[in-house]
Design a protein around this motif. Structure first.
Motif, PDB file in Angstrom:
ATOM      1  N   GLY A  32       0.781  -1.239   0.000  1.00 44.99           N
ATOM      2  CA  GLY A  32       0.000   0.000   0.000  1.00 44.99           C
ATOM      3  C   GLY A  32       0.805   1.276   0.000  1.00 44.99           C
ATOM      4  O   GLY A  32       0.237   2.363  -0.142  1.00 44.99           O
ATOM      5  N   GLU A  33       2.114   1.184   0.132  1.00 41.40           N
ATOM      6  CA  GLU A  33       2.974   2.375   0.161  1.00 41.40           C
ATOM      7  C   GLU A  33       3.723   2.515  -1.165  1.00 41.40           C
ATOM      8  O   GLU A  33       4.298   1.546  -1.668  1.00 41.40           O
ATOM      9  N   VAL A  50      19.594  -5.247  -9.076  1.00 45.40           N
ATOM     10  CA  VAL A  50      18.733  -6.186  -8.355  1.00 45.40           C
ATOM     11  C   VAL A  50      18.873  -5.978  -6.851  1.00 45.40           C
ATOM     12  O   VAL A  50      17.875  -5.948  -6.118  1.00 45.40           O
ATOM     13  N   SER A  51      20.112  -5.838  -6.378  1.00 44.92           N
ATOM     14  CA  SER A  51      20.341  -5.621  -4.954  1.00 44.92           C
ATOM     15  C   SER A  51      19.665  -4.342  -4.476  1.00 44.92           C
ATOM     16  O   SER A  51      19.032  -4.315  -3.406  1.00 44.92           O
ATOM     17  N   ARG A  52      19.784  -3.283  -5.268  1.00 51.38           N
ATOM     18  CA  ARG A  52      19.161  -2.003  -4.918  1.00 51.38           C
ATOM     19  C   ARG A  52      17.642  -2.131  -4.885  1.00 51.38           C
ATOM     20  O   ARG A  52      16.975  -1.605  -3.971  1.00 51.38           O
ATOM     21  N   LEU A 100      12.243  -2.883  -1.832  1.00 52.12           N
ATOM     22  CA  LEU A 100      11.005  -3.657  -1.722  1.00 52.12           C
ATOM     23  C   LEU A 100      10.904  -4.430  -0.413  1.00 52.12           C
ATOM     24  O   LEU A 100       9.910  -5.132  -0.180  1.00 52.12           O
ATOM     25  N   GLU A 101      11.915  -4.320   0.450  1.00 43.80           N
ATOM     26  CA  GLU A 101      11.844  -4.982   1.748  1.00 43.80           C
ATOM     27  C   GLU A 101      10.656  -4.450   2.546  1.00 43.80           C
ATOM     28  O   GLU A 101      10.289  -3.282   2.400  1.00 43.80           O
ATOM     29  N   CYS A 149      10.986 -10.457  -2.968  1.00 51.47           N
ATOM     30  CA  CYS A 149      10.391 -10.442  -4.300  1.00 51.47           C
ATOM     31  C   CYS A 149      11.177 -11.179  -5.367  1.00 51.47           C
ATOM     32  O   CYS A 149      10.594 -11.776  -6.272  1.00 51.47           O
ATOM     33  N   ILE A 150      12.484 -11.097  -5.296  1.00 48.44           N
ATOM     34  CA  ILE A 150      13.311 -11.559  -6.421  1.00 48.44           C
ATOM     35  C   ILE A 150      14.149 -12.758  -6.002  1.00 48.44           C
ATOM     36  O   ILE A 150      14.897 -12.702  -5.019  1.00 48.44           O
TER      37      ILE A 150
END
Length: 237
Positions: free
Chosen positions: A158-159, A207-209, A214-215, A219-220
């Motif tokens: 939601g953010e 990807v790391s960034r 997204l923490e 997700c990945i």
């Protein structure tokens, strides 16, 4: 004609690059200090920026971080020593590409054309989607994550999450085929164009960034020696 801002304290660099860029319909403005460059950016009208790492007032990394707070414009970093860590740090802070000094002007133009083309395609897609009315594509919804390709917006639980253009394109690429493994070369060809020098470490950095932003979502998924895939399940209708 695309307008490019060069922020580099080398007074001898701007004039020849300005003349050379004109051959490719690129208009170059040269700022010698970060404060001067930021003032020019605040006025608007620039399509991309080239930042040197070694600068007075603040280094190119801090300058990149400052620009990224308010803009997703393409950024190319110039690394004087060409050291891997300079490239890694720049990409982690949101730069779209890097080029070690000394460089060939034609390579700099090629890299700029690549990031500008990607940005132009993204904006064109957003505009056409907005004009499509009922034909616009619905958001991609996963458990805890929503990706709206038309609005180029990502929401985590939601953010709204602030992503760079490269981060968004990577996430969208994975989300359109959840579970499919995309190799690093496939990702580079999709995001940076075939003209760009393949640099697989750059994919790992982006990807790391993206993962950090997204923490706490996981997700990945990384598949050793294979690539990356989206690990989320689609949300229930």
């Amino acid at each position: 004609m695309n307008r490019i801002l060069l922020i580099d304290d080398d007074e001898q660099l701007g004039p020849p690059l300005t003349t050379y860029f004109q051959r490719f319909e690129l208009s170059l403005t040269h700022a010698l200090k970060p404060s001067e460059g930021l003032a020019l950016l605040a006025r608007g009208g620039f399509d991309a920026a080239i930042l040197d790492v070694m600068l007075p007032e603040m280094d190119g990394f801090e300058l990149c971080r400052t620009i990224r707070r308010t803009s997703d414009m393409p950024i190319v970093m110039l690394t004087a020593r060409g050291e891997v860590m300079d490239r890694v740090v720049g990409l982690e802070l949101g730069a779209d590409d890097y080029l070690p000094k000394p460089f060939e002007p034609r390579e700099l133009v090629a890299r700029l054309q690549t990031v500008l083309r990607r940005q132009s395609k993204a904006h064109a897609l957003a505009i056409s989607s907005g004009q499509a009315g009922d034909s616009s594509s619905p958001p991609l919804r996963f458990e805890g994550l929503t990706i709206d390709a038309d609005r180029r917006e990502v929401q985590r639980e939601g953010e709204v999450v602030d992503l760079t253009g490269t981060e968004f394109e990577l996430l969208l690429m994975l989300a359109r085929e959840p579970g499919k493994v995309h190799s690093r070369d496939d990702i580079l060809n999709q995001l940076r164009g075939h003209e760009a020098d393949l640099y697989t470490r750059a994919v790992d950095i982006v990807v790391s960034r993206l993962r950090k932003k997204l923490e706490p979502l996981d997700c990945i998924k990384t598949l050793r020696n294979a690539g990356y895939s989206l690990a989320l399940r689609r949300a229930a209708p």
